[in-house]
Write an enzyme that holds these catalytic residues in place. Structure first.
Site, PDB file in Angstrom:
ATOM      1  N   GLU A 243       7.951 -21.715 -21.317  1.00 52.82           N
ATOM      2  CA  GLU A 243       6.927 -22.123 -20.363  1.00 52.82           C
ATOM      3  C   GLU A 243       6.197 -20.926 -19.737  1.00 52.82           C
ATOM      4  O   GLU A 243       5.522 -21.080 -18.719  1.00 52.82           O
ATOM      5  CB  GLU A 243       7.547 -22.984 -19.252  1.00 52.82           C
TER       6      GLU A 243
ATOM      7  N   TYR B 225       5.751 -31.694   6.535  1.00 52.94           N
ATOM      8  CA  TYR B 225       6.272 -30.513   5.854  1.00 52.94           C
ATOM      9  C   TYR B 225       5.755 -30.340   4.434  1.00 52.94           C
ATOM     10  O   TYR B 225       5.567 -29.219   3.969  1.00 52.94           O
ATOM     11  CB  TYR B 225       7.802 -30.535   5.907  1.00 52.94           C
TER      12      TYR B 225
END
Length: 214
Positions: free
Chosen positions: A75, A121
């Site tokens: 990746e 958050y």
């Protein structure tokens, strides 16, 4: 301890913590972090995040070519896209975390803003998350899709695959990743219950506080 040795230890510490808490499993997930000389440390291909050896972490040059250590995760094109398009990126975390993957499969998910505004958050630490289509694992087109965002997002969710988060350093990226996963978990737990979400005014104020793109 040198900068590189310290960062190798931190990668292994955080990876094991995520593995032990079930945020990624088997040989899934990968982490990269940039050294001050511009080179990159990245977890090796086929490795388990619960059993990493600091000495075997892959070391890549600034052009993402292998220098030493084990061969890097397949990746790398996905990671490099964040470093290339977001100058402030110091680390990238990619997991196959269960709740985020599950959320990516649901038809009602907004591809431009994946996470519902349930708590402050996720907005403060992650910002708006783009849903990208499904790609075969290791497909370089994942990196091209991230580059197409022109650095406007610090996180994406790969459909049927998992989240990817960039941060200023490995700790910030890891904390933001965990916030993304927890928000996906909350979204699944409250799905169909019509939960009370943050208002548009509250969301705007949070974006103003953090500097994330609205």
């Amino acid at each position: 301890m040198s900068e590189a040795a310290k960062l190798r230890e931190e990668i292994c510490l955080l990876a094991k913590s995520m593995f032990d808490r079930g945020l990624t499993c088997g040989a899934s997930g990968n982490i990269s972090a940039r050294l001050t000389d511009g080179t990159i440390l990245v977890t090796p291909t086929g490795s388990s995040m619960g059993f990493l050896d600091p000495a075997r972490i892959s070391h890549l040059d600034a052009r993402f070519q292998h220098i030493d250590g084990d061969l890097p995760t397949k990746e790398v094109p996905l990671h490099s896209a964040f470093y290339d398009t977001r100058q402030q990126t110091g680390a990238v975390v990619h997991l196959h975390s269960t709740h985020s993957v599950a959320w990516s499969m649901l038809p009602e998910v907004d591809p431009e803003d994946v996470l519902p505004p349930l708590t402050p958050y996720s907005i403060m630490r992650v910002g708006r998350v783009k849903l990208l289509p499904f790609f075969l694992p290791g497909d370089p087109e994942m990196g091209n899709a991230v580059r197409g965002l022109a650095g406007q997002r610090s996180a994406v969710l790969l459909a049927n695959h998992g989240p990817v988060v960039a941060g200023k350093d490995i700790w910030a990226a890891s904390i933001a990743m965990e916030e993304l996963e927890e928000t996906a978990k909350l979204a699944l737990l409250t799905r169909g219950l019509n939960p009370r979400q943050l208002s548009a005014e509250q969301i705007s104020a949070l974006y103003d506080m953090t500097g994330h793109s609205k």
